[in-house]
Scaffold this motif. Sequence first.
Motif, PDB file in Angstrom:
ATOM      1  N   LEU A  73      86.761  -8.999  68.648  1.00 21.25           N
ATOM      2  CA  LEU A  73      87.413  -8.305  69.754  1.00 21.25           C
ATOM      3  C   LEU A  73      88.916  -8.209  69.514  1.00 21.25           C
ATOM      4  O   LEU A  73      89.529  -7.138  69.690  1.00 21.25           O
ATOM      5  N   LEU A  74      89.527  -9.316  69.104  1.00 19.70           N
ATOM      6  CA  LEU A  74      90.952  -9.292  68.775  1.00 19.70           C
ATOM      7  C   LEU A  74      91.233  -8.319  67.638  1.00 19.70           C
ATOM      8  O   LEU A  74      92.228  -7.578  67.663  1.00 19.70           O
ATOM      9  N   PHE A  75      90.351  -8.315  66.644  1.00 16.39           N
ATOM     10  CA  PHE A  75      90.526  -7.406  65.510  1.00 16.39           C
ATOM     11  C   PHE A  75      90.481  -5.949  65.967  1.00 16.39           C
ATOM     12  O   PHE A  75      91.302  -5.135  65.545  1.00 16.39           O
ATOM     13  N   ARG A  76      89.527  -5.617  66.829  1.00 20.25           N
ATOM     14  CA  ARG A  76      89.419  -4.246  67.322  1.00 20.25           C
ATOM     15  C   ARG A  76      90.670  -3.837  68.099  1.00 20.25           C
ATOM     16  O   ARG A  76      91.180  -2.721  67.944  1.00 20.25           O
ATOM     17  N   LEU A  77      91.164  -4.741  68.952  1.00 20.97           N
ATOM     18  CA  LEU A  77      92.363  -4.429  69.729  1.00 20.97           C
ATOM     19  C   LEU A  77      93.574  -4.262  68.824  1.00 20.97           C
ATOM     20  O   LEU A  77      94.385  -3.349  69.011  1.00 20.97           O
ATOM     21  N   TRP A  78      93.698  -5.143  67.823  1.00 25.01           N
ATOM     22  CA  TRP A  78      94.823  -5.057  66.885  1.00 25.01           C
ATOM     23  C   TRP A  78      94.722  -3.806  66.016  1.00 25.01           C
ATOM     24  O   TRP A  78      95.711  -3.080  65.831  1.00 25.01           O
ATOM     25  N   ARG A 102      91.565  -6.527  79.029  1.00 30.41           N
ATOM     26  CA  ARG A 102      92.072  -5.539  78.076  1.00 30.41           C
ATOM     27  C   ARG A 102      90.937  -4.899  77.293  1.00 30.41           C
ATOM     28  O   ARG A 102      90.917  -3.693  77.069  1.00 30.41           O
ATOM     29  N   ALA A 103      89.976  -5.721  76.886  1.00 30.11           N
ATOM     30  CA  ALA A 103      88.843  -5.191  76.118  1.00 30.11           C
ATOM     31  C   ALA A 103      88.003  -4.229  76.963  1.00 30.11           C
ATOM     32  O   ALA A 103      87.507  -3.217  76.454  1.00 30.11           O
ATOM     33  N   ALA A 104      87.847  -4.542  78.258  1.00 26.49           N
ATOM     34  CA  ALA A 104      87.083  -3.648  79.135  1.00 26.49           C
ATOM     35  C   ALA A 104      87.799  -2.311  79.294  1.00 26.49           C
ATOM     36  O   ALA A 104      87.164  -1.244  79.292  1.00 26.49           O
ATOM     37  N   ARG A 105      89.117  -2.354  79.421  1.00 23.86           N
ATOM     38  CA  ARG A 105      89.876  -1.097  79.551  1.00 23.86           C
ATOM     39  C   ARG A 105      89.766  -0.239  78.298  1.00 23.86           C
ATOM     40  O   ARG A 105      89.863   0.994  78.375  1.00 23.86           O
ATOM     41  N   GLU A 106      89.559  -0.889  77.146  1.00 24.28           N
ATOM     42  CA  GLU A 106      89.392  -0.157  75.890  1.00 24.28           C
ATOM     43  C   GLU A 106      87.937   0.248  75.663  1.00 24.28           C
ATOM     44  O   GLU A 106      87.612   0.863  74.647  1.00 24.28           O
ATOM     45  N   GLY A 107      87.055  -0.114  76.598  1.00 28.90           N
ATOM     46  CA  GLY A 107      85.642   0.234  76.465  1.00 28.90           C
ATOM     47  C   GLY A 107      84.876  -0.621  75.479  1.00 28.90           C
ATOM     48  O   GLY A 107      83.796  -0.236  75.028  1.00 28.90           O
ATOM     49  N   LEU A 108      85.401  -1.811  75.168  1.00 24.90           N
ATOM     50  CA  LEU A 108      84.773  -2.672  74.168  1.00 24.90           C
ATOM     51  C   LEU A 108      83.778  -3.654  74.770  1.00 24.90           C
ATOM     52  O   LEU A 108      82.879  -4.136  74.066  1.00 24.90           O
ATOM     53  N   VAL A 109      83.955  -3.997  76.039  1.00 29.33           N
ATOM     54  CA  VAL A 109      83.026  -4.897  76.731  1.00 29.33           C
ATOM     55  C   VAL A 109      82.829  -4.373  78.147  1.00 29.33           C
ATOM     56  O   VAL A 109      83.661  -3.635  78.664  1.00 29.33           O
ATOM     57  N   PRO A 110      81.734  -4.772  78.817  1.00 24.17           N
ATOM     58  CA  PRO A 110      81.567  -4.417  80.221  1.00 24.17           C
ATOM     59  C   PRO A 110      82.648  -5.087  81.083  1.00 24.17           C
ATOM     60  O   PRO A 110      83.120  -6.187  80.766  1.00 24.17           O
ATOM     61  N   SER A 111      83.029  -4.436  82.165  1.00 24.05           N
ATOM     62  CA  SER A 111      83.985  -5.037  83.097  1.00 24.05           C
ATOM     63  C   SER A 111      83.335  -6.199  83.831  1.00 24.05           C
ATOM     64  O   SER A 111      82.134  -6.196  84.096  1.00 24.05           O
ATOM     65  N   ILE A 112      84.130  -7.207  84.155  1.00 20.08           N
ATOM     66  CA  ILE A 112      83.620  -8.352  84.919  1.00 20.08           C
ATOM     67  C   ILE A 112      84.529  -8.610  86.109  1.00 20.08           C
ATOM     68  O   ILE A 112      85.707  -8.210  86.120  1.00 20.08           O
ATOM     69  N   PRO A 147      96.154   2.883  60.539  1.00 19.08           N
ATOM     70  CA  PRO A 147      96.131   4.345  60.604  1.00 19.08           C
ATOM     71  C   PRO A 147      94.733   4.905  60.342  1.00 19.08           C
ATOM     72  O   PRO A 147      94.109   4.583  59.334  1.00 19.08           O
ATOM     73  N   GLY A 148      94.218   5.680  61.270  1.00 21.55           N
ATOM     74  CA  GLY A 148      92.901   6.276  61.095  1.00 21.55           C
ATOM     75  C   GLY A 148      91.745   5.331  61.326  1.00 21.55           C
ATOM     76  O   GLY A 148      90.583   5.743  61.282  1.00 21.55           O
ATOM     77  N   GLY A 149      92.030   4.046  61.564  1.00 24.20           N
ATOM     78  CA  GLY A 149      90.990   3.058  61.815  1.00 24.20           C
ATOM     79  C   GLY A 149      90.353   2.525  60.544  1.00 24.20           C
ATOM     80  O   GLY A 149      90.502   3.098  59.458  1.00 24.20           O
TER      81      GLY A 149
END
Length: 277
Positions: free
Chosen positions: A112-117, A261-271, A123-125
Motif C-alpha cells: 500500500l505504501l509502495f502504491r501511494l509512493w 489516504r488509500a481509500a481516497r486513492e481507490g486502493l482499499v474500501p472505505s472504513i 513516471p508512467g507507473g
Amino acid sequence: MKIAYSPCPNDTFVFHALAHGLVPGAPELDVTFADIDITNRLATSEEGLDVMKISFAALPWVLSDYALIPCGGALGRGCGPLVLRAGGSDDGAAALSGRRVAVPSERSTAYLLFRLWAAQNVPGGVGEIVVMPFHEIMPAVRDGLIDAGLVIHEARFTYPSYGLSLVTDLGSWWESDTGLPIPLGAIIARRGLDREAIAGWIRQSVEYAWAHPEASRDYVQRHAQEMSPEVTQAHIDLYVNEFTADLGADGYAAVEALLGRAAREGLVPSIDPAALR
C-alpha cells in the motif's frame, strides 16, 4: 485459542510467553506459523483462526468479522519497507518505470505504501507486480529474475550482502509526509471473543518478553530462518516498541491516515474509523 503469526523474531519474541503458558489465566495456544500473505488471505476465508497477525492494509476487508487488538502489532519509526534493485544505478524512482517489481503481498502495508509512493514518484507507473514470499525477493532481484523488490523485516539489515541498492525507504517517505509512525502488522481477534481479555494477555506477554529477554531466545532463534543472532536482535529492537504495548493516539492516527489516504486513492474500501476501536 487458535492463533497465527509469523516466524519472524518480533512475533516470536512478543508471543513467546503466551505460547508457553507463562501468562496467568490465558488459554492454551494452538499456534500456526504463517507468512503475512497467508494470514491476510486466511482472515477473509472460513479458515480464519481466532487471533491472527495481518497487515494493517488488509483491515478494511476483515473488520466485519474481526476486531483490531490495540497491542502486539508492529508499528514504528525508521522501520519502513524498502524498494531495492540490483547494481548501483542512481536513476532513483525513474528506474522503476514500466519495470517488474516483486512484493510480499498485494494486501500488505508495504505494498500500500509502495502504491501511494509510486503514484507520486514513478513516471508512467511501474509495470508488472509479482507476489512472492518476502525471503525470496532479494535473491530474485540479485539474480535478475525481477527488476526491483519491495522488502520488509530483516532485509533492512542484510540487503547490501546481496549486492542490491536502495531506491527508496518508504518509511522515511511516510514519516516525512505525515509525521506519523508506519502501521505495518496488526493483531486481530474474531468478533464475539473477549477483546479486552485477549489484549490483556498479549500485553502481559509483551511485558514478560521485555522483562525476561533471555527466556525467549531459543524460541526466537529456532524460527528465525537462519538469521544471525545479531540480525535477530536488531529486528526485535526495531519492531518491538511502545506501539507494541499499546497503539495509543499516534498509532490509531497512523492507521486512520494510511487507510483513509488509500481509500481516497481507490486502493482499499472505505472504513468507519470507529470500527478500529
